[in-house]
Design an enzyme around this catalytic site. Structure first.
Site, PDB file in Angstrom:
ATOM      1  N   ASN A 201     -12.640 -43.074  20.680  1.00  0.00           N
ATOM      2  CA  ASN A 201     -11.956 -41.832  21.051  1.00  0.00           C
ATOM      3  C   ASN A 201     -12.700 -40.690  20.351  1.00  0.00           C
ATOM      4  O   ASN A 201     -12.612 -40.549  19.138  1.00  0.00           O
ATOM      5  CB  ASN A 201     -10.495 -41.923  20.581  1.00  0.00           C
ATOM      6  CG  ASN A 201      -9.762 -40.604  20.711  1.00  0.00           C
ATOM      7  OD1 ASN A 201     -10.225 -39.688  21.389  1.00  0.00           O
ATOM      8  ND2 ASN A 201      -8.612 -40.500  20.042  1.00  0.00           N
ATOM      9  N   TRP A 202     -13.411 -39.889  21.144  1.00  0.00           N
ATOM     10  CA  TRP A 202     -14.252 -38.835  20.543  1.00  0.00           C
ATOM     11  C   TRP A 202     -13.477 -37.552  20.290  1.00  0.00           C
ATOM     12  O   TRP A 202     -14.051 -36.556  19.839  1.00  0.00           O
ATOM     13  CB  TRP A 202     -15.490 -38.593  21.418  1.00  0.00           C
ATOM     14  CG  TRP A 202     -16.466 -39.735  21.371  1.00  0.00           C
ATOM     15  CD1 TRP A 202     -16.314 -40.900  20.673  1.00  0.00           C
ATOM     16  CD2 TRP A 202     -17.727 -39.835  22.028  1.00  0.00           C
ATOM     17  NE1 TRP A 202     -17.400 -41.717  20.860  1.00  0.00           N
ATOM     18  CE2 TRP A 202     -18.287 -41.088  21.694  1.00  0.00           C
ATOM     19  CE3 TRP A 202     -18.448 -38.996  22.881  1.00  0.00           C
ATOM     20  CZ2 TRP A 202     -19.536 -41.511  22.170  1.00  0.00           C
ATOM     21  CZ3 TRP A 202     -19.690 -39.412  23.364  1.00  0.00           C
ATOM     22  CH2 TRP A 202     -20.220 -40.653  23.008  1.00  0.00           C
ATOM     23  N   LYS A 203     -12.206 -37.531  20.626  1.00  0.00           N
ATOM     24  CA  LYS A 203     -11.331 -36.390  20.338  1.00  0.00           C
ATOM     25  C   LYS A 203     -12.009 -35.065  20.752  1.00  0.00           C
ATOM     26  O   LYS A 203     -12.743 -35.033  21.730  1.00  0.00           O
ATOM     27  CB  LYS A 203     -10.943 -36.380  18.857  1.00  0.00           C
ATOM     28  CG  LYS A 203     -10.440 -37.740  18.383  1.00  0.00           C
ATOM     29  CD  LYS A 203      -9.753 -37.684  17.050  1.00  0.00           C
ATOM     30  CE  LYS A 203      -9.386 -39.084  16.617  1.00  0.00           C
ATOM     31  NZ  LYS A 203      -8.442 -39.131  15.533  1.00  0.00           N
TER      32      LYS A 203
ATOM     33  N   HIS B  71      -1.464 -40.827  22.644  1.00  0.00           N
ATOM     34  CA  HIS B  71      -2.090 -40.872  21.314  1.00  0.00           C
ATOM     35  C   HIS B  71      -1.199 -40.111  20.329  1.00  0.00           C
ATOM     36  O   HIS B  71      -0.573 -39.110  20.701  1.00  0.00           O
ATOM     37  CB  HIS B  71      -3.484 -40.238  21.383  1.00  0.00           C
ATOM     38  CG  HIS B  71      -4.277 -40.432  20.128  1.00  0.00           C
ATOM     39  ND1 HIS B  71      -4.087 -39.632  19.026  1.00  0.00           N
ATOM     40  CD2 HIS B  71      -5.210 -41.354  19.782  1.00  0.00           C
ATOM     41  CE1 HIS B  71      -4.894 -40.052  18.053  1.00  0.00           C
ATOM     42  NE2 HIS B  71      -5.579 -41.101  18.492  1.00  0.00           N
TER      43      HIS B  71
ATOM     44  N   GLU C  65      -1.817 -38.010  18.123  1.00  0.00           N
ATOM     45  CA  GLU C  65      -2.119 -36.572  18.012  1.00  0.00           C
ATOM     46  C   GLU C  65      -1.508 -35.807  19.187  1.00  0.00           C
ATOM     47  O   GLU C  65      -1.105 -34.654  19.042  1.00  0.00           O
ATOM     48  CB  GLU C  65      -3.642 -36.358  17.907  1.00  0.00           C
ATOM     49  CG  GLU C  65      -4.148 -36.794  16.537  1.00  0.00           C
ATOM     50  CD  GLU C  65      -5.608 -37.227  16.492  1.00  0.00           C
ATOM     51  OE1 GLU C  65      -6.347 -37.006  17.457  1.00  0.00           O
ATOM     52  OE2 GLU C  65      -5.992 -37.814  15.452  1.00  0.00           O
TER      53      GLU C  65
ATOM     54  N   GLU D 245      -1.413 -48.036  16.473  1.00  0.00           N
ATOM     55  CA  GLU D 245      -2.095 -47.099  15.591  1.00  0.00           C
ATOM     56  C   GLU D 245      -1.087 -46.513  14.611  1.00  0.00           C
ATOM     57  O   GLU D 245      -0.418 -45.507  14.926  1.00  0.00           O
ATOM     58  CB  GLU D 245      -2.714 -45.965  16.403  1.00  0.00           C
ATOM     59  CG  GLU D 245      -3.748 -46.433  17.402  1.00  0.00           C
ATOM     60  CD  GLU D 245      -4.762 -45.340  17.675  1.00  0.00           C
ATOM     61  OE1 GLU D 245      -5.947 -45.575  17.404  1.00  0.00           O
ATOM     62  OE2 GLU D 245      -4.381 -44.253  18.114  1.00  0.00           O
TER      63      GLU D 245
ATOM     64  N   GLY E 109      -7.381 -41.284  10.795  1.00  0.00           N
ATOM     65  CA  GLY E 109      -8.191 -40.215  10.208  1.00  0.00           C
ATOM     66  C   GLY E 109      -7.962 -40.022   8.715  1.00  0.00           C
ATOM     67  O   GLY E 109      -8.380 -39.018   8.148  1.00  0.00           O
TER      68      GLY E 109
ATOM     69  N   SER F  52      -8.581 -45.690  11.051  1.00  0.00           N
ATOM     70  CA  SER F  52      -9.666 -45.788  10.070  1.00  0.00           C
ATOM     71  C   SER F  52     -10.451 -47.105  10.164  1.00  0.00           C
ATOM     72  O   SER F  52     -10.806 -47.691   9.141  1.00  0.00           O
ATOM     73  CB  SER F  52      -9.130 -45.544   8.651  1.00  0.00           C
ATOM     74  OG  SER F  52      -8.565 -44.249   8.571  1.00  0.00           O
TER      75      SER F  52
ATOM     76  N   GLY G 180     -11.611 -43.754  16.094  1.00  0.00           N
ATOM     77  CA  GLY G 180     -11.809 -42.311  16.168  1.00  0.00           C
ATOM     78  C   GLY G 180     -13.079 -41.920  15.434  1.00  0.00           C
ATOM     79  O   GLY G 180     -14.192 -42.046  15.947  1.00  0.00           O
ATOM     80  N   GLY G 181     -12.916 -41.468  14.179  1.00  0.00           N
ATOM     81  CA  GLY G 181     -14.032 -40.936  13.393  1.00  0.00           C
ATOM     82  C   GLY G 181     -15.318 -41.750  13.452  1.00  0.00           C
ATOM     83  O   GLY G 181     -16.391 -41.196  13.723  1.00  0.00           O
TER      84      GLY G 181
END
Ligand code: PEP
Length: 253
Positions: free
Chosen positions: A11-13, A97, A99, A169, A175, A215, A236-237
């Site tokens: 997920n490149w957000k 998600h 977020e 998640e 994150g 993470s 993600g990151g």
């Protein structure tokens, strides 16, 4: 021998312009050319979907979107429809998600509507669920997951959900650098699989892929993937760097 084909999804957000996304997708395709037993998906920003789809054309890496509206079309400024995602080359869509839930008012109700649209449009839905830190501390993890699954999947049949992927998640792990231990993640995944069996049937429960997200890094993927109910990861990151993401895809530290 694994029961289910693993999926590692990135997920490149709200990172990477079109060109940056294209460059990273090219590098990733090169780095994982020897991977055959794991499915891979990347979800760049909407503006990068069409150009990245060109890069992925001859590769086994699939394209996904980070969000979608439930209506076919209409006066919904700033939104995007399933047919727009499909025409840009998407095969998957991430729904609910944390977020989106935290900053954009998504609820189990909107997840439920989006899920129906994904099913009808033949997009593979990845529905995200997970508890906050306060909820875990208050020992509400199972009741939160139960509510998210029950309301999010309400009114659909086992047959219509056969492609559904759930991503567990825990919000406190996204994150933050705090990963759930493999045992904590396994416990939650086993609980979710049990819920699917109770609400639908054991065939769906046994075939459904449940990804862990929060993470995930090259140095923890191996231990997570050793758990029987963890079928992959939503990253993600660490998915923003081709080298790190390729190591995760290969379960290498
Ligand atoms: C995510 O965005 O779904 C996620 C799990 O992020 P991170 O890997 O950075 O925790």
């Amino acid at each position: 021998m694994r029961k289910r084909i693993p999926l590692i999804a990135g997920n490149w957000k709200m990172y990477k312009t079109g060109q940056e996304a294209v460059d990273m997708a090219r590098r990733l395709v090169q780095l994982i050319s020897d991977v055959t037993e794991t499915e891979v998906m990347i979800a760049p920003a909407f503006t990068a979907l069409a150009p990245v789809s060109e890069v992925l054309k001859e590769s086994p890496v699939a394209l996904g979107a980070q969000n979608m509206h439930w209506e076919k079309e209409g006066a919904y400024t700033g939104e995007i429809s399933a047919s727009m995602l499909i025409s840009a080359g998407c095969k998957y869509v991430i729904i609910g998600h944390s977020e989106r839930r935290q900053y954009f008012g998504e609820t189990d109700g909107t997840v439920n509507k989006k899920l129906g649209t994904a099913i009808q449009s033949d997009l593979i839905p990845i529905v995200c669920i997970g508890e906050t830190e306060e909820q875990r501390e208050a020992k509400q993890t199972y009741s939160v997951l139960d509510k998210q699954v029950t309301k999010g999947l309400n009114k659909y049949t086992a047959e219509s959900l056969k492609k559904l992927i759930i991503a567990y998640e825990p919000v406190w792990a996204i994150g933050t650098g705090k990963t759930a231990t493999p045992e904590q993640a396994q416990e939650a995944h086993q609980f979710i699989r049990g819920l699917i069996e109770k609400r639908f049937d054991d065939k769906l429960a046994n075939s459904m892929r449940i990804l862990y997200g929060g993470s995930v890094k090259p140095d923890n993927i191996n231990r997570l993937m050793a758990m029987p109910d963890i079928d992959g990861a939503l990253v993600g990151g660490a998915s923003l760097d081709a080298e790190a993401f390729s190591k995760i895809i290969k379960f290498e530290s």
